[in-house]
Design an enzyme around this catalytic site. Structure first.
Site, short mmCIF file in Angstrom:
data_model
loop_
_atom_site.label_atom_id
_atom_site.label_comp_id
_atom_site.label_asym_id
_atom_site.label_seq_id
_atom_site.Cartn_x
_atom_site.Cartn_y
_atom_site.Cartn_z
N TYR A 5 0.84 -1.20 0.00
CA TYR A 5 0.00 0.00 0.00
C TYR A 5 0.87 1.26 0.00
O TYR A 5 0.65 2.21 0.73
CB TYR A 5 -0.94 -0.01 1.20
N GLN A 29 2.04 3.24 -5.44
CA GLN A 29 1.15 2.62 -6.43
C GLN A 29 0.03 1.83 -5.77
O GLN A 29 -1.10 1.82 -6.26
CB GLN A 29 1.95 1.71 -7.36
N LYS A 75 1.38 -7.10 6.00
CA LYS A 75 1.76 -7.92 7.14
C LYS A 75 1.18 -7.35 8.44
O LYS A 75 0.89 -6.15 8.53
CB LYS A 75 3.28 -8.03 7.24
N SER A 107 0.84 0.92 7.59
CA SER A 107 -0.15 1.35 6.60
C SER A 107 -1.54 0.80 6.88
O SER A 107 -2.52 1.26 6.28
CB SER A 107 0.29 0.91 5.20
N HIS A 163 6.00 -3.91 -12.02
CA HIS A 163 7.36 -3.81 -12.55
C HIS A 163 7.85 -5.23 -12.77
O HIS A 163 7.53 -6.13 -11.99
CB HIS A 163 8.25 -3.05 -11.56
N ASP A 221 13.74 0.42 -17.76
CA ASP A 221 13.49 1.12 -16.50
C ASP A 221 14.77 1.22 -15.67
O ASP A 221 15.13 2.30 -15.18
CB ASP A 221 12.40 0.40 -15.72
N GLU A 258 22.80 27.16 -9.10
CA GLU A 258 23.06 27.00 -10.53
C GLU A 258 22.96 25.55 -11.01
O GLU A 258 22.53 25.31 -12.14
CB GLU A 258 24.45 27.56 -10.87
N SER A 303 17.58 31.58 -22.70
CA SER A 303 18.21 32.65 -23.47
C SER A 303 19.06 32.09 -24.61
O SER A 303 19.48 30.92 -24.59
CB SER A 303 19.10 33.49 -22.55
#
EC number: 1.1.1.86
Length: 333
Positions: A22, A25, A45, A50, A105, A188, A224, A249
């Protein structure tokens, strides 16, 4: 490319989907599946931090083993380095012939860390955006483009099921691209290592070090080479390289054309090819697995070294001045 008319939502609505994990994604998939009329349970678990969040958002939660036993489509969205153990201990013993095993994935399947039984479908649905964006676009009636791939298809319905799943999380609203586990995984990893994470980080640090070593203030060097990077990347994101050069520029454009190839030259490209070969032949994953099995000692040491770089020290001080920048918990605690 596949769109809404190419996918039948009723297919996934007729299945029971267990989402393992959880995180970024996992929450987006689970909530959007539910809102699309799909039966969904979340596998976490016991003791997972979560769990209360899942329950607060009105979703059913159980252990990964119980969720795998209940579901006939199991989407594995746990971290890559945890998936093989979860699969072996909780998912595989509870898979039934005709079930489908989905991934966000392809790493674990492509490199053989997970070897699904022959009588289950194996597919991938991978949104090309972070979970919070996937969810926000879904709620707004839009979607994030997805990749789909079918690695194993004993019943011949794997693609239709994957497209149905993609439709349930909003993917077909934007467009779904068919690929393979091999291509998704290797591209990936290559993008992460050579450009997005590894390459960009080292380029930023090198630029910072050159300026500081030449006597320029660290604060100016930070602005920068790191702070302004977002401005440039946003322009590329919105309209490609041409949009970026159109927006800066003439001086920046001319200097970029002349100096860029001196920084990233043929030697850099050849080393990138070496890295790609190490990904393709499994060398990188072998190192990853060895470090995980050894307690992540190398990863933790590399994290420590990175955190101590001077650009991180000056960056934290400067970000304290930027009220418009969302601060991570680690910097606000």
């Amino acid at each position: 490319m596949f769109y809404d008319d190419d996918a039948d939502l009723s297919i996934i609505q007729g299945r029971k989907v267990g989402v393992i994990g959880y995180g970024s994604q996992g929450h987006a998939h689970s909530l959007s599946l539910r809102d699309s009329g799909v039966q969904v349970r979340v596998g976490l678990k016991q003791g997972s931090r979560s769990r209360p969040k899942v329950e607060e958002q009105g979703l059913d939660v159980d252990t990964p083993a119980e969720v795998a036993k209940w579901a006939d489509v199991v989407m594995v969205l746990a971290p890559d380095t945890a998936q093989a153990e979860i699969f072996a201990g909780d998912i595989e013993p509870n898979l039934k012939p005709g079930d489908a095993l989905f991934f966000g994935h392809g790493l674990n399947v492509h490199f053989g860390l997970i070897k699904p039984p022959a009588d289950v479908a194996v597919a991938m649905v991978a949104p090309k955006g972070p979970g919070h964006l996937v969810r926000r676009q879904f709620v707004d009636g839009k979607g994030v483009p997805c990749l789909v791939a079918v690695e194993q298809d004993p019943r011949g319905d794997g693609l239709a099921l994957a497209l149905s799943y993609a439709k349930a999380i909003g993917g077909t609203r934007a467009g779904v691209i068919k690929t393979t586990f091999k291509d998704e995984t290797e591209t990936d990893l290559f993008g992460e290592q050579t450009v997005l994470c590894g390459g960009t980080e080292e380029l930023v640090k090198a630029g910072f070090e050159v300026m500081v070593e030449a006597g320029y203030p660290a604060e100016l060097a930070y602005f920068e080479v790191l702070h302004e990077l977002k401005l440039i990347v946003d322009l590329m994101y919105e309209g490609g390289l041409a949009r970026m050069y159109y927006s800066v520029s003439d001086t920046a454009e001319f200097g970029g054309y002349l100096s860029g190839p001196r920084v990233i030259d043929a030697g850099t490209k050849e080393r990138m090819r070496d890295i790609l070969r190490e990904i393709q032949d499994g060398s990188f994953v072998h190192k990853l697995v060895a470090d995980v099995e050894g307690g992540n000692k190398q990863l933790e040491e590399l994290r420590r070294q990175n955190a101590e770089h001077p650009i991180e020290v000056v960056g934290k001080k400067l970000r304290d001045l930027m009220s418009w920048v969302d601060r991570p918990i680690t910097e606000t605690a």
